[in-house]
Design an enzyme around this catalytic site. Structure first.
Site, PDB file in Angstrom:
ATOM      1  CD  GLU A   1      -1.134   0.660   3.629  1.00 48.86           C
ATOM      2  OE1 GLU A   1      -1.394   1.876   3.581  1.00 48.86           O
ATOM      3  OE2 GLU A   1      -1.540  -0.099   4.528  1.00 48.86           O
TER       4      GLU A   1
ATOM      5  CB  VAL B   1      -6.201  -1.991   4.006  1.00 52.33           C
ATOM      6  CG1 VAL B   1      -6.640  -3.455   3.831  1.00 52.33           C
ATOM      7  CG2 VAL B   1      -4.966  -1.923   4.897  1.00 52.33           C
TER       8      VAL B   1
ATOM      9  CE  LYS C   1      -3.026   1.535  10.971  1.00 53.20           C
ATOM     10  NZ  LYS C   1      -3.780   0.827   9.937  1.00 53.20           N
TER      11      LYS C   1
ATOM     12  CG  ASP D   1     -15.021   5.755  12.652  1.00 48.43           C
ATOM     13  OD1 ASP D   1     -14.791   5.176  11.570  1.00 48.43           O
ATOM     14  OD2 ASP D   1     -14.297   6.659  13.111  1.00 48.43           O
TER      15      ASP D   1
ATOM     16  CE  LYS E   1      -6.285   6.805   5.638  1.00 49.71           C
ATOM     17  NZ  LYS E   1      -6.420   6.967   7.109  1.00 49.71           N
TER      18      LYS E   1
ATOM     19  CB  SER F   1     -11.926   0.359   8.901  1.00 50.92           C
ATOM     20  OG  SER F   1     -11.134   0.291   7.733  1.00 50.92           O
ATOM     21  CB  ALA F   2     -13.989   1.107   3.783  1.00 51.52           C
ATOM     22  CG  ASP F   3      -9.087  -1.177   5.814  1.00 54.18           C
ATOM     23  OD1 ASP F   3      -9.282  -0.480   4.796  1.00 54.18           O
ATOM     24  OD2 ASP F   3      -8.167  -0.965   6.626  1.00 54.18           O
TER      25      ASP F   3
END
Length: 309
Positions: free
Chosen positions: A28, A110, A163, A142, A90, A144-146
């Protein structure tokens, strides 16, 4: 993915490797522009590519350059992303159309690295850590789209876990709901990025790159959608004390809340603040865990090519 392919450029070295059936590892670019300061970001990116080659595979650093989706970058392009830093957009899935339409540069998360890797025919992607369910997501939503990308795009993602600024328990619950296998490389716990232990169990422990390759190959052969997430613990000598990192994270979260920082700016702020609070120790750990992941990624890509012939 046919509609997107007209926007894709594959670097000659990567294209040749794919055509010849040689192993390729996706990398990435958010870690270059948003994850580390210059020049450490560029030095790390080039060292990562060197480690992939040394381990028998071809590196494909992924980004958006001038509105083009790119699988494989030159040293000059990596340096450009590093110097421009936060001036580079980003880019997650929602941003791709706008960034390409405007002819912009973009650092891939990602999510978008998985998308572009799959378009190019790259099956293994090594990174630092993945996004997940943020603390307090029961009120902020919230997530993550990951996690959604892992549920739908057939790429194996090798990382040092989610993380530790995230809610790791809820992240695992979300992945289970979406049917994503979470494998621990020589561990029964999900690594917590800077530290080896989180207290949360993975679905299965896997002992070798060859077994990782077999799991991914079998999943695809069975026609099951989505990817595979592999948690590879940071090497023991670079692992940070959990109490120290947790205290830094709690303070960083409090400051982010006070300053009203949220959304896609939240993670870069928190990582930078944690690095500041730990006197740079977390940045050193971040670099070392990335090196560890790309070596495993390359070995797994080699094993997958041997398996698929």
């Amino acid at each position: 993915m046919k509609e997107l392919n007209q926007y894709l450029d594959v670097a000659p070295e990567v294209k040749k490797a794919l055509e010849e059936g040689r192993p390729v590892v996706a990398l990435e670019s958010t870690i270059i522009s948003h994850g580390m300061p210059y020049p450490q970001n560029v030095e790390t990116a080039l060292e990562v590519e060197r480690l992939v080659r040394e381990s028998g595979a071809v590196p494909a650093t992924i980004a958006v350059i001038g509105g083009r989706l790119r699988a494989g970058l030159s040293k000059e392009e990596i340096d450009h992303l590093g110097k421009k830093g936060h001036g580079v957009a980003k880019v997650s899935r929602r941003d791709l159309a706008v960034v390409c339409a405007r002819g912009m540069d973009g650092a891939t998360t990602v999510t978008t690295t998985m998308i572009i890797a799959h378009m190019a025919g790259i099956e293994v992607f090594a990174t630092g850590g993945v996004g997940g369910v943020h603390r307090g997501a029961e009120t902020t939503m919230d997530v993550s789209a990951d996690l959604e990308e892992l549920a739908q795009t057939p790429v194996m993602v090798i990382c040092a876990g989610a993380k530790s600024i995230l809610d790791l328990g809820l992240t695992l619950e979300y992945l289970e709901t979406r049917g994503v296998p979470v494998l621990g490389y020589q561990t029964q716990e999900l690594p917590a990025f800077y530290t080896r232990h989180s207290g949360f169990a993975v679905d299965y422990e896997v002992d070798s790159p060859e077994e990782l390759a077999r799991v991914f190959h079998t999943k695809r052969e069975m026609g099951l959608s989505g990817g595979v997430l592999v948690g590879n613990p940071i090497p023991e000598e670079y692992s940070m004390d959990k109490a120290v990192i947790d205290q830094a994270i709690d303070q960083a979260l409090a400051e982010a809340d006070e300053q009203g920082i949220h959304g896609k700016e939240c993670t870069p702020f928190l990582l930078a603040k944690v690095a500041e609070l730990t006197g740079g120790d977390s940045l050193d750990s971040n670099i070392r865990l990335v090196f560890n992941n790309v070596v495993l990624g390359a070995k797994t890509a080699v094993a997958l090519r041997a398996l698929e012939g």
